[in-house]
Design a protein around this motif. Structure first.
Motif, mmCIF file in Angstrom:
data_model
loop_
_atom_site.group_PDB
_atom_site.id
_atom_site.type_symbol
_atom_site.label_atom_id
_atom_site.label_comp_id
_atom_site.label_asym_id
_atom_site.label_seq_id
_atom_site.Cartn_x
_atom_site.Cartn_y
_atom_site.Cartn_z
ATOM 1 N N ILE A 83 1.159 -6.310 -3.038
ATOM 2 C CA ILE A 83 0.544 -6.370 -4.247
ATOM 3 C C ILE A 83 -0.245 -7.555 -4.224
ATOM 4 O O ILE A 83 0.834 -8.634 -3.721
ATOM 5 C CB ILE A 83 1.315 -4.936 -5.048
ATOM 6 N N SER A 84 -0.613 -7.497 -5.080
ATOM 7 C CA SER A 84 -1.714 -8.777 -6.087
ATOM 8 C C SER A 84 -0.333 -9.313 -6.779
ATOM 9 O O SER A 84 0.262 -7.697 -7.544
ATOM 10 C CB SER A 84 -2.983 -9.078 -6.280
ATOM 11 N N GLU A 86 -1.662 -8.984 -9.666
ATOM 12 C CA GLU A 86 -1.995 -8.014 -11.140
ATOM 13 C C GLU A 86 -1.100 -6.443 -10.554
ATOM 14 O O GLU A 86 -1.582 -5.933 -11.432
ATOM 15 C CB GLU A 86 -3.202 -7.531 -10.572
ATOM 16 N N LYS A 88 -2.043 -5.084 -7.673
ATOM 17 C CA LYS A 88 -2.776 -3.529 -6.608
ATOM 18 C C LYS A 88 -2.619 -3.958 -5.303
ATOM 19 O O LYS A 88 -1.935 -4.838 -5.245
ATOM 20 C CB LYS A 88 -4.473 -4.001 -6.637
ATOM 21 N N THR A 215 -4.940 3.265 -0.014
ATOM 22 C CA THR A 215 -4.495 2.611 -0.900
ATOM 23 C C THR A 215 -4.719 2.802 -2.057
ATOM 24 O O THR A 215 -4.101 2.646 -3.230
ATOM 25 C CB THR A 215 -5.295 0.647 -0.684
ATOM 26 N N SER A 216 -6.178 4.135 -1.791
ATOM 27 C CA SER A 216 -6.219 4.230 -3.080
ATOM 28 C C SER A 216 -5.175 5.544 -3.917
ATOM 29 O O SER A 216 -4.789 5.465 -5.058
ATOM 30 C CB SER A 216 -7.266 5.588 -3.283
ATOM 31 N N LYS A 219 -2.204 2.824 -4.801
ATOM 32 C CA LYS A 219 -3.052 2.011 -6.192
ATOM 33 C C LYS A 219 -1.846 3.271 -7.859
ATOM 34 O O LYS A 219 -1.512 2.333 -8.155
ATOM 35 C CB LYS A 219 -4.250 1.653 -6.003
ATOM 36 N N GLN A 220 -2.230 4.563 -7.685
ATOM 37 C CA GLN A 220 -2.097 5.255 -8.552
ATOM 38 C C GLN A 220 -0.944 5.097 -8.357
ATOM 39 O O GLN A 220 0.412 4.748 -9.668
ATOM 40 C CB GLN A 220 -2.691 6.507 -8.835
ATOM 41 N N ASN A 223 0.446 2.317 -10.194
ATOM 42 C CA ASN A 223 0.249 2.307 -11.655
ATOM 43 C C ASN A 223 1.112 3.126 -13.078
ATOM 44 O O ASN A 223 1.844 2.586 -13.142
ATOM 45 C CB ASN A 223 -1.238 2.698 -11.784
#
Length: 230
Positions: A83-84, A86, A88, A215-216, A219-220, A223
């Motif tokens: 992950i970054s 941030e 992501k 990754t979509s 990503k969720q 989050n």
DNA sequence: GCGTGATCATTG
DNA sequence: CAATGATCACGC
């Protein structure tokens, strides 16, 4: 990764695994490598799976290259996810290879994809390119079950891709198919071939492909996990 | 040679 | 700059 790797004994329960999760949160790859007495590569160019294998060894995963969950006794699959800073995801997540010949009687529930995603321990690692490998730090690991979230999407993706394979159309599959799952090349190089079937059902040789999670989706997932933590 | 661990490198 | 297609190391 290396020959002198020390292995932690496998966790015997989810509780024991959770305990180990707490222990690794916040550790850097360098710290873990020190404890296991392995060298940290300069980059991942020639050792792409190094991080994942390091964490496997540290947590006591045992499945090796078997198409089974890493923690065999408790049925949990380990996935590191870069992950970054941030939060992501930086890469897609490899799940398993796809059989290009239909497996008789195979269904979503009996598939290797389902077996692996049934229970997953996600281990996010902050892996921005500018961070030297030993300084890359583990964020909060968490457990996830596909049956608790978006299983119908994974199932229909799996059905769509598997149907194409069943009809001998694996050569038409690109990474654009599938909402959460996609099929992409998975081989040492483009000369590798595996056995599949053509549109007439006859055996053919074709480039191997593997199931990956987009990754979509991760990503969720991340989050949502981040919300839970804060 | 296949499946595991993935990230790299090129493309749009 | 994200997404797709290509590639690298290891164990067996």
């Amino acid at each position: 990764m290396t020959k002198q790797m020390k292995f932690t004994s496998p966790p015997k329960s989810i509780e024991e695994l959770k305990h180990r999760m707490d222990l690794i949160a916040g550790l850097s790859l360098g710290e873990i490598a020190d404890e296991l007495e392995v060298e940290v590569p300069e980059n991942l160019l020639v050792d792409k799976g190094w991080g994942g294998q390091l964490i496997e060894a540290y947590l006591g995963a045992t499945a090796g290259n078997l198409p089974e969950p890493d923690f065999q006794e408790i049925g949990v699959e380990l996935k590191t996810i870069p992950i970054s800073s941030e939060g992501k995801p930086l890469e897609t997540t490899f799940v398993c290879v796809a059989p290009l010949s239909p497996v008789l009687g195979e269904t979503w529930k009996t598939s290797t994809v389902f077996k692996k995603l049934q229970h997953v321990l996600w281990v996010p690692i902050v892996s921005d390119k500018h961070i030297p490998i030993p300084h890359r730090q583990i964020a909060s690991p968490f457990l996830w079950r596909v049956e608790d979230q978006d299983e119908s999407v994974f199932e229909s993706d799996w059905n769509e891709l598997t149907d194409l394979i069943v009809y001998g159309k694996h050569d038409e599959i690109t990474a654009k198919h599938g909402e959460h799952l996609q099929l992409r090349p998975k081989a040492a190089d483009s000369s590798v071939r595996t056995s599949g079937i053509d549109r007439e059902g006859k055996p053919v040789l074709a480039p191997p492909k593997g199931f990956y999670i987009r990754t979509s989706f991760t990503k969720q997932l991340l989050n949502q996990q981040f919300q839970l933590e804060n």
